[in-house]
Design a protein around this motif. Sequence first.
Motif, PDB file in Angstrom:
ATOM      1  N   TYR A  70      -1.503 -13.090 -14.085  1.00  0.00           N
ATOM      2  CA  TYR A  70      -0.745 -11.968 -13.519  1.00  0.00           C
ATOM      3  C   TYR A  70       0.134 -12.438 -12.351  1.00  0.00           C
ATOM      4  CZ  TYR A  70      -4.436  -9.587 -16.103  1.00  0.00           C
ATOM      5  OH  TYR A  70      -5.307  -9.180 -17.081  1.00  0.00           O
ATOM      6  N   GLU A  72       2.774 -11.351 -11.265  1.00  0.00           N
ATOM      7  CA  GLU A  72       3.455 -10.269 -10.544  1.00  0.00           C
ATOM      8  C   GLU A  72       2.569  -9.614  -9.492  1.00  0.00           C
ATOM      9  OE1 GLU A  72       1.123  -8.289 -13.751  1.00  0.00           O
ATOM     10  OE2 GLU A  72       2.264 -10.147 -13.527  1.00  0.00           O
ATOM     11  N   LEU A  73       1.285  -9.904  -9.512  1.00  0.00           N
ATOM     12  CA  LEU A  73       0.361  -9.251  -8.596  1.00  0.00           C
ATOM     13  C   LEU A  73       0.310  -9.933  -7.233  1.00  0.00           C
ATOM     14  CD1 LEU A  73      -2.736  -8.448 -10.862  1.00  0.00           C
ATOM     15  CD2 LEU A  73      -0.932  -6.890 -10.096  1.00  0.00           C
ATOM     16  N   ASP A  74       0.118  -9.120  -6.193  1.00  0.00           N
ATOM     17  CA  ASP A  74      -0.027  -9.679  -4.845  1.00  0.00           C
ATOM     18  C   ASP A  74      -1.499 -10.043  -4.593  1.00  0.00           C
ATOM     19  OD1 ASP A  74      -1.351  -7.292  -4.463  1.00  0.00           O
ATOM     20  OD2 ASP A  74       0.167  -6.415  -3.157  1.00  0.00           O
ATOM     21  N   GLU A  75      -1.766 -10.501  -3.380  1.00  0.00           N
ATOM     22  CA  GLU A  75      -3.126 -10.942  -3.055  1.00  0.00           C
ATOM     23  C   GLU A  75      -4.145  -9.826  -3.214  1.00  0.00           C
ATOM     24  OE1 GLU A  75      -5.586 -12.962   0.691  1.00  0.00           O
ATOM     25  OE2 GLU A  75      -3.549 -12.226   0.956  1.00  0.00           O
ATOM     26  N   GLY A  76      -3.758  -8.611  -2.825  1.00  0.00           N
ATOM     27  CA  GLY A  76      -4.681  -7.483  -2.928  1.00  0.00           C
ATOM     28  C   GLY A  76      -5.084  -7.197  -4.360  1.00  0.00           C
ATOM     29  N   THR A  79      -7.330  -9.931  -5.675  1.00  0.00           N
ATOM     30  CA  THR A  79      -8.658  -9.800  -5.084  1.00  0.00           C
ATOM     31  C   THR A  79      -9.466  -8.728  -5.794  1.00  0.00           C
ATOM     32  OG1 THR A  79      -7.919 -10.527  -2.902  1.00  0.00           O
ATOM     33  CG2 THR A  79      -9.943  -9.227  -2.980  1.00  0.00           C
ATOM     34  N   GLU A 171      -9.226  -5.487   1.593  1.00  0.00           N
ATOM     35  CA  GLU A 171      -7.810  -5.066   1.640  1.00  0.00           C
ATOM     36  C   GLU A 171      -7.447  -4.539   3.029  1.00  0.00           C
ATOM     37  OE1 GLU A 171      -5.489  -3.242  -1.708  1.00  0.00           O
ATOM     38  OE2 GLU A 171      -7.523  -2.709  -2.308  1.00  0.00           O
ATOM     39  N   GLN A 174      -7.509  -7.316   5.742  1.00  0.00           N
ATOM     40  CA  GLN A 174      -6.457  -8.312   5.573  1.00  0.00           C
ATOM     41  C   GLN A 174      -5.107  -7.808   6.064  1.00  0.00           C
ATOM     42  OE1 GLN A 174      -6.658  -9.697   1.490  1.00  0.00           O
ATOM     43  NE2 GLN A 174      -8.003 -11.387   2.074  1.00  0.00           N
ATOM     44  N   GLU A 175      -4.975  -6.490   6.205  1.00  0.00           N
ATOM     45  CA  GLU A 175      -3.759  -5.937   6.799  1.00  0.00           C
ATOM     46  C   GLU A 175      -3.625  -6.394   8.254  1.00  0.00           C
ATOM     47  OE1 GLU A 175      -3.921  -1.731   6.356  1.00  0.00           O
ATOM     48  OE2 GLU A 175      -3.768  -1.784   4.166  1.00  0.00           O
TER      49      GLU A 175
END
Length: 258
Positions: A70, A72-76, A79, A171, A174-175
Amino acid sequence: MTRTEEQQRKVEEAQRIIGRDFDDPDILLSAITHPSATEGKPVKFSYERLEFLGDSILGAIVANEAFHEYPELDEGGLTRIKVALVSGTSLAEVAEKLGFADVIVFGSSERGTGRRGLHSALENVYEAVVAALFLDSGIAGAQAFVRRTLIPKMSVEMAREPENPKSALQEKLQEEGITPTYKLVETQGPPHDRTFVSQVFAGMKALASGMGRTKKEAESQAAKTALDALGFTKASKADKAKAKREKKQSRTEKKNKG
């Protein structure tokens, strides 16, 4: 190591399930042996140490698979997929479907209690088998097994909403550039009927603790308590979503009037 007839039969059945004959079958025997069957013996004869190693190897394999599958997916999102896929429920389901319930070597005390910890044992044995494969045939052997048995459960839907409190907490923290860590602080009860207590930390600060029949369940409860304490509850999320919808609707109404 001399094996009993039961142990030999279960090692052979485990090799059939895994699809590989081990160069060192004793490693596989340890991976399928419940701690209740090794009372009075060194810890290496049960799956406990292998489970520790397998947890890390499994996480790396799943992370690698999700990363490449994937892009296209970000770290979140990645995870969430990883946490959902390696959860205790997920691993226990896969292990049960493979037939691992019939190859676990239990001690007499566990047999007499109706195998109260079967769900936990299935999860632990899966992780231990991954470690045993890694030790016996390298990362390629472990990776092939995980790809065949666990990765087919992976889907992009797992990335859309947090599957459990651990993912949601990670999540949120991590912000702020913080990655939560978990520490097992207490183990209660006999080997065949354990209760675990874990704490979750943000850096050096302890956020909350949780209790469960497995280490992962205890960590999940700790994460849930931390989410509640920090105000990241489902209710607050719903309120934020509602406010966002109302704001959008207000802008639309103003635009139409204009």
